[in-house]
Scaffold this motif. Structure first.
Motif, PDB file in Angstrom:
ATOM      1  N   THR A  43      44.085  38.137  25.112  1.00  0.00           N
ATOM      2  CA  THR A  43      43.982  39.547  24.401  1.00  0.00           C
ATOM      3  C   THR A  43      43.084  40.299  25.056  1.00  0.00           C
ATOM      4  OG1 THR A  43      45.089  38.702  22.148  1.00  0.00           O
ATOM      5  CG2 THR A  43      43.930  40.891  22.317  1.00  0.00           C
ATOM      6  N   ALA A  44      43.370  41.637  25.380  1.00  0.00           N
ATOM      7  CA  ALA A  44      42.467  42.741  25.908  1.00  0.00           C
ATOM      8  C   ALA A  44      43.603  43.788  25.763  1.00  0.00           C
ATOM      9  CB  ALA A  44      41.877  42.277  27.200  1.00  0.00           C
ATOM     10  N   ARG A  45      42.966  45.083  26.308  1.00  0.00           N
ATOM     11  CA  ARG A  45      43.750  46.388  26.197  1.00  0.00           C
ATOM     12  C   ARG A  45      44.619  46.413  27.509  1.00  0.00           C
ATOM     13  NH1 ARG A  45      39.506  50.947  24.893  1.00  0.00           N
ATOM     14  NH2 ARG A  45      38.247  49.653  26.027  1.00  0.00           N
ATOM     15  N   SER A  46      44.213  45.777  28.524  1.00  0.00           N
ATOM     16  CA  SER A  46      44.882  45.793  29.860  1.00  0.00           C
ATOM     17  C   SER A  46      45.880  45.000  30.105  1.00  0.00           C
ATOM     18  CB  SER A  46      43.976  45.739  31.184  1.00  0.00           C
ATOM     19  OG  SER A  46      44.515  45.826  32.265  1.00  0.00           O
ATOM     20  N   ARG A  47      46.989  45.300  29.953  1.00  0.00           N
ATOM     21  CA  ARG A  47      48.249  44.248  30.024  1.00  0.00           C
ATOM     22  C   ARG A  47      48.263  43.765  31.558  1.00  0.00           C
ATOM     23  NH1 ARG A  47      52.774  41.844  27.439  1.00  0.00           N
ATOM     24  NH2 ARG A  47      53.478  40.503  28.803  1.00  0.00           N
ATOM     25  N   GLU A  48      47.936  44.696  32.663  1.00  0.00           N
ATOM     26  CA  GLU A  48      47.876  44.051  34.054  1.00  0.00           C
ATOM     27  C   GLU A  48      46.946  42.945  34.276  1.00  0.00           C
ATOM     28  OE1 GLU A  48      46.967  46.158  38.348  1.00  0.00           O
ATOM     29  OE2 GLU A  48      47.061  47.481  36.533  1.00  0.00           O
ATOM     30  N   ARG A  49      45.606  43.270  33.754  1.00  0.00           N
ATOM     31  CA  ARG A  49      44.827  42.078  33.995  1.00  0.00           C
ATOM     32  C   ARG A  49      45.149  40.924  33.131  1.00  0.00           C
ATOM     33  NH1 ARG A  49      38.320  44.050  34.745  1.00  0.00           N
ATOM     34  NH2 ARG A  49      38.536  45.185  36.921  1.00  0.00           N
ATOM     35  N   LEU A  50      45.624  40.931  31.904  1.00  0.00           N
ATOM     36  CA  LEU A  50      46.022  39.786  31.380  1.00  0.00           C
ATOM     37  C   LEU A  50      47.004  39.030  32.193  1.00  0.00           C
ATOM     38  CD1 LEU A  50      46.115  41.237  27.732  1.00  0.00           C
ATOM     39  CD2 LEU A  50      44.037  39.857  28.651  1.00  0.00           C
ATOM     40  N   ASP A  51      48.087  39.638  32.751  1.00  0.00           N
ATOM     41  CA  ASP A  51      48.996  39.019  33.323  1.00  0.00           C
ATOM     42  C   ASP A  51      48.504  38.376  34.577  1.00  0.00           C
ATOM     43  OD1 ASP A  51      51.104  40.086  31.639  1.00  0.00           O
ATOM     44  OD2 ASP A  51      51.591  41.654  32.606  1.00  0.00           O
ATOM     45  N   ALA A  52      47.454  38.882  35.300  1.00  0.00           N
ATOM     46  CA  ALA A  52      47.022  38.409  36.398  1.00  0.00           C
ATOM     47  C   ALA A  52      46.360  36.739  35.882  1.00  0.00           C
ATOM     48  CB  ALA A  52      45.953  39.140  37.010  1.00  0.00           C
ATOM     49  N   ILE A  53      45.583  36.976  34.866  1.00  0.00           N
ATOM     50  CA  ILE A  53      44.881  35.881  34.332  1.00  0.00           C
ATOM     51  C   ILE A  53      46.083  34.621  33.959  1.00  0.00           C
ATOM     52  CG2 ILE A  53      43.413  34.699  32.716  1.00  0.00           C
ATOM     53  CD1 ILE A  53      42.189  36.426  34.944  1.00  0.00           C
ATOM     54  N   VAL A  54      47.079  35.115  33.256  1.00  0.00           N
ATOM     55  CA  VAL A  54      48.197  34.403  32.917  1.00  0.00           C
ATOM     56  C   VAL A  54      48.834  33.531  34.208  1.00  0.00           C
ATOM     57  CG1 VAL A  54      50.587  34.329  31.941  1.00  0.00           C
ATOM     58  CG2 VAL A  54      48.736  35.362  30.455  1.00  0.00           C
ATOM     59  N   ASP A  55      49.102  34.602  35.030  1.00  0.00           N
ATOM     60  CA  ASP A  55      49.733  33.806  36.184  1.00  0.00           C
ATOM     61  C   ASP A  55      48.857  32.936  36.957  1.00  0.00           C
ATOM     62  OD1 ASP A  55      51.663  34.235  38.353  1.00  0.00           O
ATOM     63  OD2 ASP A  55      50.216  34.741  39.687  1.00  0.00           O
ATOM     64  N   GLU A  56      47.468  33.275  37.009  1.00  0.00           N
ATOM     65  CA  GLU A  56      46.700  32.387  37.589  1.00  0.00           C
ATOM     66  C   GLU A  56      46.624  30.827  36.957  1.00  0.00           C
ATOM     67  OE1 GLU A  56      41.754  31.853  38.141  1.00  0.00           O
ATOM     68  OE2 GLU A  56      42.634  33.835  37.935  1.00  0.00           O
ATOM     69  N   ILE A  57      46.584  30.744  35.613  1.00  0.00           N
ATOM     70  CA  ILE A  57      46.633  29.750  34.738  1.00  0.00           C
ATOM     71  C   ILE A  57      47.892  29.025  35.071  1.00  0.00           C
ATOM     72  CG2 ILE A  57      46.563  28.785  32.326  1.00  0.00           C
ATOM     73  CD1 ILE A  57      44.676  30.899  31.670  1.00  0.00           C
ATOM     74  N   ARG A  58      49.013  29.631  34.990  1.00  0.00           N
ATOM     75  CA  ARG A  58      50.326  28.865  34.875  1.00  0.00           C
ATOM     76  C   ARG A  58      50.330  28.189  36.416  1.00  0.00           C
ATOM     77  NH1 ARG A  58      54.506  33.208  31.986  1.00  0.00           N
ATOM     78  NH2 ARG A  58      53.918  32.805  29.908  1.00  0.00           N
ATOM     79  N   ARG A  59      49.985  28.975  37.504  1.00  0.00           N
ATOM     80  CA  ARG A  59      50.041  28.354  39.032  1.00  0.00           C
ATOM     81  C   ARG A  59      49.108  27.129  38.846  1.00  0.00           C
ATOM     82  NH1 ARG A  59      47.566  31.443  42.061  1.00  0.00           N
ATOM     83  NH2 ARG A  59      47.307  33.523  40.838  1.00  0.00           N
ATOM     84  N   ALA A  60      48.159  27.127  38.038  1.00  0.00           N
ATOM     85  CA  ALA A  60      47.277  25.814  37.979  1.00  0.00           C
ATOM     86  C   ALA A  60      47.921  24.812  37.229  1.00  0.00           C
ATOM     87  CB  ALA A  60      45.750  26.331  37.766  1.00  0.00           C
ATOM     88  N   GLY A  61      49.054  24.832  36.639  1.00  0.00           N
ATOM     89  CA  GLY A  61      49.614  23.939  35.876  1.00  0.00           C
ATOM     90  C   GLY A  61      49.342  24.054  34.215  1.00  0.00           C
ATOM     91  N   GLY A  62      48.749  25.033  33.931  1.00  0.00           N
ATOM     92  CA  GLY A  62      48.320  25.229  32.447  1.00  0.00           C
ATOM     93  C   GLY A  62      49.394  26.308  31.818  1.00  0.00           C
ATOM     94  N   GLN A  63      49.007  26.559  30.513  1.00  0.00           N
ATOM     95  CA  GLN A  63      50.051  27.307  29.606  1.00  0.00           C
ATOM     96  C   GLN A  63      49.370  28.286  28.952  1.00  0.00           C
ATOM     97  OE1 GLN A  63      53.436  25.340  27.456  1.00  0.00           O
ATOM     98  NE2 GLN A  63      52.085  23.430  27.532  1.00  0.00           N
TER      99      GLN A  63
END
Length: 250
Positions: A43-63
């Motif tokens: 959670t944060a105000r910037s959706r763009e930055r959150l999406d980047a972190i989510v993508d990074e975690i998912r590419r590493a095999g996380g959820q």
């Protein structure tokens, strides 16, 4: 806003508020808890930055999934808390947001002083209010807060920041005394020193160079400490720990 990821029947969830750049503490916390098999809501105000972190975690095999919100909004945090139940059982909630207001005291406006308090202190209270019902329903869990040197002492030009961080620290002590007996581990982490992240490297590159190897706190190392706090047996809980580089004066 909701993004379903597989079955939520037995999923363990970590909710982290205050997630910014990939090279920052919030993102490091998200990666650390995801690596341990938890579904991470960021959670944060910037959706763009959150999406980047989510993508990074998912590419590493996380959820992971992004739930943007303003931590000073009671209604927005309450809505996220309702959505978390669709993804699993909340096991750990981490408040990492802060209003980094700085300036000479006579140049600080009342609005600037209040803004620091709203994000840091009021935000921490609202986040706790939103997280605790799910943790209590589960019968266990951790509620962790990020502090700073300013949590313990104030100095210019950080009057607003220090007041807000000191308030957050007192809040965590109250929460720990109230909810520790109900099996919720409430802890406060004093980060005493500069964090080797995007913000400091962009704003003070000379300072970063002067600190030398391991002279700044590595975000991943800080995140390890949060994980260890979460894993502590309840016969020996820490309510507060402090972290600093080996060459930091204190």
């Amino acid at each position: 806003m909701t993004e379903a990821i597989g079955s939520a029947a037995s999923a363990r969830v970590a909710w982290i508020a205050g997630v910014g750049a990939s090279a920052g503490l919030g993102a490091a916390l998200a990666r650390r808890f995801a690596r341990e098999g938890l579904r991470v809501a960021v959670t944060a105000r910037s959706r763009e930055r959150l999406d980047a972190i989510v993508d990074e975690i998912r590419r590493a095999g996380g959820q992971a999934y992004a739930l943007p919100a303003d931590v000073t909004s009671e209604s927005e945090l309450a809505e996220i808390a309702r959505q978390l139940a669709d993804h699993g059982t909340l096991e750990v909630a981490i408040f990492n947001a802060a209003g980094m207001t700085r300036g000479p005291t006579l140049e600080l406006s009342a609005a600037e002083f209040e803004a620091a308090w709203r994000v840091t202190t009021l935000g921490g209270f609202l986040f706790a209010r939103a997280s605790l019902p799910a943790l209590l329903a589960a019968g266990r869990g951790s509620l962790l807060f990020t502090g700073a040197t300013a949590s313990l002492r104030g100095r210019p030009p950080f009057a607003a920041f220090a007041a807000a961080k000191a308030g957050l620290r007192s809040l965590t002590q109250s929460l720990a005394r109230e909810f520790g007996p109900r099996n919720i581990h409430v802890a406060h982490v004093v980060v005493d020193g500069g964090i080797d992240g995007e913000r400091l490297r962009a704003s003070a590159p000379q300072y970063v160079a002067e600190r030398g190897a391991d002279g700044l706190l590595n975000p991943d190392d800080i995140a390890d400490a949060y994980w260890h706090l979460h894993q502590q047996p309840r016969s020996a809980w820490s309510q507060e720990i402090d972290l600093r580089p080996y060459n930091e004066s204190f």
